[in-house]
Design a protein around this motif. Structure first.
Motif, PDB file in Angstrom:
ATOM      1  N   ALA A 170     -33.187   5.768  56.164  1.00 62.79           N
ATOM      2  CA  ALA A 170     -32.295   4.614  56.278  1.00 62.79           C
ATOM      3  C   ALA A 170     -32.930   3.506  57.111  1.00 62.79           C
ATOM      4  O   ALA A 170     -32.702   2.316  56.867  1.00 62.79           O
ATOM      5  N   LEU A 171     -33.714   3.876  58.102  1.00 57.70           N
ATOM      6  CA  LEU A 171     -34.396   2.917  58.968  1.00 57.70           C
ATOM      7  C   LEU A 171     -35.889   3.030  58.740  1.00 57.70           C
ATOM      8  O   LEU A 171     -36.446   4.136  58.738  1.00 57.70           O
ATOM      9  N   LYS A 172     -36.536   1.905  58.543  1.00 58.57           N
ATOM     10  CA  LYS A 172     -37.977   1.890  58.288  1.00 58.57           C
ATOM     11  C   LYS A 172     -38.663   0.976  59.299  1.00 58.57           C
ATOM     12  O   LYS A 172     -38.052   0.047  59.833  1.00 58.57           O
ATOM     13  N   PRO A 173     -39.940   1.204  59.566  1.00 58.77           N
ATOM     14  CA  PRO A 173     -40.644   0.349  60.525  1.00 58.77           C
ATOM     15  C   PRO A 173     -40.902  -1.031  59.951  1.00 58.77           C
ATOM     16  O   PRO A 173     -40.994  -1.214  58.729  1.00 58.77           O
ATOM     17  N   TYR A 174     -41.019  -1.995  60.821  1.00 61.32           N
ATOM     18  CA  TYR A 174     -41.355  -3.357  60.414  1.00 61.32           C
ATOM     19  C   TYR A 174     -42.866  -3.526  60.473  1.00 61.32           C
ATOM     20  O   TYR A 174     -43.533  -3.028  61.381  1.00 61.32           O
ATOM     21  N   GLU A 175     -43.398  -4.250  59.504  1.00 58.67           N
ATOM     22  CA  GLU A 175     -44.820  -4.563  59.526  1.00 58.67           C
ATOM     23  C   GLU A 175     -45.058  -5.774  60.416  1.00 58.67           C
ATOM     24  O   GLU A 175     -44.195  -6.636  60.585  1.00 58.67           O
ATOM     25  N   ALA A 176     -46.262  -5.841  60.970  1.00 63.28           N
ATOM     26  CA  ALA A 176     -46.615  -6.964  61.825  1.00 63.28           C
ATOM     27  C   ALA A 176     -46.841  -8.215  60.993  1.00 63.28           C
ATOM     28  O   ALA A 176     -47.126  -8.149  59.789  1.00 63.28           O
ATOM     29  N   GLY A 177     -46.733  -9.357  61.644  1.00 61.81           N
ATOM     30  CA  GLY A 177     -47.057 -10.622  61.008  1.00 61.81           C
ATOM     31  C   GLY A 177     -48.524 -10.939  61.190  1.00 61.81           C
ATOM     32  O   GLY A 177     -49.359 -10.033  61.320  1.00 61.81           O
ATOM     33  N   GLU A 178     -48.834 -12.213  61.261  1.00 61.80           N
ATOM     34  CA  GLU A 178     -50.230 -12.627  61.334  1.00 61.80           C
ATOM     35  C   GLU A 178     -50.930 -12.167  62.613  1.00 61.80           C
ATOM     36  O   GLU A 178     -52.157 -12.157  62.685  1.00 61.80           O
ATOM     37  N   TRP A 179     -50.178 -11.730  63.603  1.00 64.26           N
ATOM     38  CA  TRP A 179     -50.811 -11.280  64.838  1.00 64.26           C
ATOM     39  C   TRP A 179     -51.535  -9.947  64.674  1.00 64.26           C
ATOM     40  O   TRP A 179     -52.380  -9.588  65.498  1.00 64.26           O
ATOM     41  N   ALA A 180     -51.209  -9.179  63.627  1.00 66.19           N
ATOM     42  CA  ALA A 180     -51.882  -7.897  63.392  1.00 66.19           C
ATOM     43  C   ALA A 180     -51.735  -7.532  61.920  1.00 66.19           C
ATOM     44  O   ALA A 180     -51.206  -6.483  61.579  1.00 66.19           O
ATOM     45  N   SER A 181     -52.188  -8.397  61.048  1.00 61.67           N
ATOM     46  CA  SER A 181     -51.990  -8.192  59.615  1.00 61.67           C
ATOM     47  C   SER A 181     -52.929  -7.116  59.077  1.00 61.67           C
ATOM     48  O   SER A 181     -53.964  -6.800  59.674  1.00 61.67           O
ATOM     49  N   GLY A 182     -52.559  -6.568  57.914  1.00 65.11           N
ATOM     50  CA  GLY A 182     -53.376  -5.527  57.292  1.00 65.11           C
ATOM     51  C   GLY A 182     -53.434  -4.285  58.158  1.00 65.11           C
ATOM     52  O   GLY A 182     -52.487  -3.942  58.865  1.00 65.11           O
ATOM     53  N   ASP A 183     -54.593  -3.613  58.127  1.00 63.14           N
ATOM     54  CA  ASP A 183     -54.769  -2.435  58.966  1.00 63.14           C
ATOM     55  C   ASP A 183     -55.509  -2.843  60.240  1.00 63.14           C
ATOM     56  O   ASP A 183     -56.684  -2.510  60.444  1.00 63.14           O
ATOM     57  N   ALA A 184     -54.817  -3.602  61.086  1.00 65.53           N
ATOM     58  CA  ALA A 184     -55.445  -4.072  62.324  1.00 65.53           C
ATOM     59  C   ALA A 184     -55.860  -2.899  63.196  1.00 65.53           C
ATOM     60  O   ALA A 184     -56.923  -2.921  63.830  1.00 65.53           O
ATOM     61  N   TRP A 185     -55.013  -1.854  63.249  1.00 63.75           N
ATOM     62  CA  TRP A 185     -55.357  -0.688  64.062  1.00 63.75           C
ATOM     63  C   TRP A 185     -56.645  -0.047  63.562  1.00 63.75           C
ATOM     64  O   TRP A 185     -57.562   0.239  64.343  1.00 63.75           O
ATOM     65  N   GLY A 186     -56.728   0.170  62.255  1.00 65.39           N
ATOM     66  CA  GLY A 186     -57.908   0.820  61.705  1.00 65.39           C
ATOM     67  C   GLY A 186     -59.175   0.012  61.919  1.00 65.39           C
ATOM     68  O   GLY A 186     -60.240   0.566  62.231  1.00 65.39           O
ATOM     69  N   GLU A 187     -59.084  -1.306  61.770  1.00 65.49           N
ATOM     70  CA  GLU A 187     -60.250  -2.162  61.976  1.00 65.49           C
ATOM     71  C   GLU A 187     -60.719  -2.103  63.427  1.00 65.49           C
ATOM     72  O   GLU A 187     -61.925  -1.972  63.709  1.00 65.49           O
ATOM     73  N   ALA A 188     -59.776  -2.208  64.359  1.00 67.83           N
ATOM     74  CA  ALA A 188     -60.137  -2.154  65.773  1.00 67.83           C
ATOM     75  C   ALA A 188     -60.678  -0.779  66.149  1.00 67.83           C
ATOM     76  O   ALA A 188     -61.677  -0.667  66.882  1.00 67.83           O
ATOM     77  N   ALA A 189     -60.040   0.269  65.659  1.00 66.98           N
ATOM     78  CA  ALA A 189     -60.475   1.625  65.990  1.00 66.98           C
ATOM     79  C   ALA A 189     -61.897   1.877  65.494  1.00 66.98           C
ATOM     80  O   ALA A 189     -62.711   2.499  66.196  1.00 66.98           O
ATOM     81  N   GLY A 190     -62.198   1.406  64.291  1.00 67.01           N
ATOM     82  CA  GLY A 190     -63.544   1.598  63.759  1.00 67.01           C
ATOM     83  C   GLY A 190     -64.598   0.904  64.599  1.00 67.01           C
ATOM     84  O   GLY A 190     -65.680   1.455  64.863  1.00 67.01           O
TER      85      GLY A 190
END
Length: 387
Positions: A72-92
């Protein structure tokens, strides 16, 4: 002592110098936000920006459609401050610089959820909703937080996770142009103003023998001297509410938080590979609410691999956890190293030694992305100093 620094993906994405700069501090690990609340953050060295405004709580990677199917509740995606897979890019990029990467997951702190789904929020004894604070007694909220913990923690490249706000959130939350300091609330009054009285919590109080409406009425009565300025200085929860009622309220709330923590940790472990480390940001005062969830030290260390404990004001909060540690338990002292946020990077070596003497096995540094060049230089010098 193993040391990790907190970081946001936007501190790294778009700044090719960031991974090497961080590795040069002498840290071994970065604790990288993968699900985070709304914030306005300084980025003092980034080549493209100086201020990042994250307008709402969001996951900093693309959420999986299958993972969230039926929720019923889903997470919100980030806007331009962390678009796409920002976590994956930074982690790599951080891993390529030789740093271990763990995820940093904020759970029960989400103002947008409270605005769009007001029924999910904590309701105080006066009927006021706290949109930043999801009520963790509500089944839909609990299901959401457990699913979020599993997905946001176990990102590709993560060797472990730290779960923040895995428990009750309450009044203590800085809000835009905050105006809540007109009456000084001590520890006890903060707790009473953080109690939830939504219909699910009222049912929970009834289940432990408190008649419907009785707890809210008692809280309002107990807080009158606070509003009048006549409350005894340092009045605790039991002083204000009475021992019998305080114990009954605590029985419901503590049990609710414990079961959520157990479910969240189990979900992360089920989703992660063998050896995936799960830590909780924690406070040993079980009635405390907020980012560092109030926990029973013996219980939480029987559930998680360890805890991250606020130690900027001194290492005293470590002591209640020490008797319950195992040889492999992580007891991480969290030290603020941003001078402008009350940190003391110049005394980091001494503070780290004090934390180790008090039982800490690791250090967490808040926050490498927010710190000035001078602060980071002090950190580098401290970590290069032989223990």
């Amino acid at each position: 002592m193993r040391t990790s620094a907190f970081l946001y993906p936007w501190d790294v994405v778009g700044d090719p110098e960031a991974p090497g700069r961080l590795a040069g501090l002498g840290i071994r690990q970065v604790t990288l936000a993968s699900a985070y609340h709304s914030t306005r953050a300084l980025t003092p060295r980034h080549p493209r920006h100086r201020i990042v405004t994250a307008s709402h709580a969001a996951v900093l990677y693309p959420p999986g459609a299958d993972h969230w199917s039926g929720h019923a509740l889903k997470p919100y995606e980030a806007g331009e401050w962390a678009s796409g897979d920002a976590w994956g890019e930074a982690a790599g990029a951080l891993a390529a610089a030789g740093l271990d990467v763990h995820s940093w997951v904020v759970l029960a702190h989400n103002s947008r959820m409270g605005a769009e789904h007001p029924e999910t929020s904590v309701v105080n004894a006066y009927g006021d909703r706290y949109p930043w604070a999801p009520c963790i007694a509500r089944p839909a909220v609990r299901d959401h937080l457990v699913a979020l913990a599993a997905e946001a923690a176990v990102r590709p490249g993560a060797g472990g996770t730290e779960l923040e706000s895995c428990g009750w959130y309450g009044l203590a939350h800085l809000h835009a142009h905050d105006k809540t300091a007109g009456v000084g609330l001590g520890d006890g009054a903060q707790y009473l103003m953080s109690l939830c009285f939504c219909e699910v919590c009222e049912e929970g109080y009834e289940a432990v023998g408190i008649g419907r409406g009785r707890a809210a009425e008692a809280v309002r009565k107990a807080l009158e001297p606070v509003w009048q300025g006549t409350a005894a200085p340092g009045a605790g929860v039991r002083d204000l509410l009475g021992g019998e009622l305080a114990d009954a309220v605590a029985a419901f709330r503590d049990g609710t938080a414990r079961s959520l923590q157990e479910r969240a940790v189990a979900a992360v472990r089920a989703a992660g590979p063998d050896g995936f480390q799960v830590l909780l940001h924690a406070d040993p005062e079980i009635h405390h609410c907020g980012a560092n969830a109030g926990v029973d030290p013996a219980h939480i260390l029987s559930v998680a691999d360890g805890v991250v404990v606020p130690c900027t004001g001194g290492p005293g909060l470590l002591a209640p956890f020490v008797p319950h540690t195992r040889p492999d338990t992580v007891l991480a002292a969290n030290l603020t190293v941003v001078s402008g946020m009350g940190g003391s990077p110049g005394s980091l070596a001494a503070d780290a030694a004090g934390a180790a003497a008090a039982g800490a096995t690791e250090l967490r540094l808040y926050h490498a992305g927010l710190a000035s060049d001078a602060d980071l230089a002090a950190v580098r010098d401290a970590l290069a100093t032989p223990a």
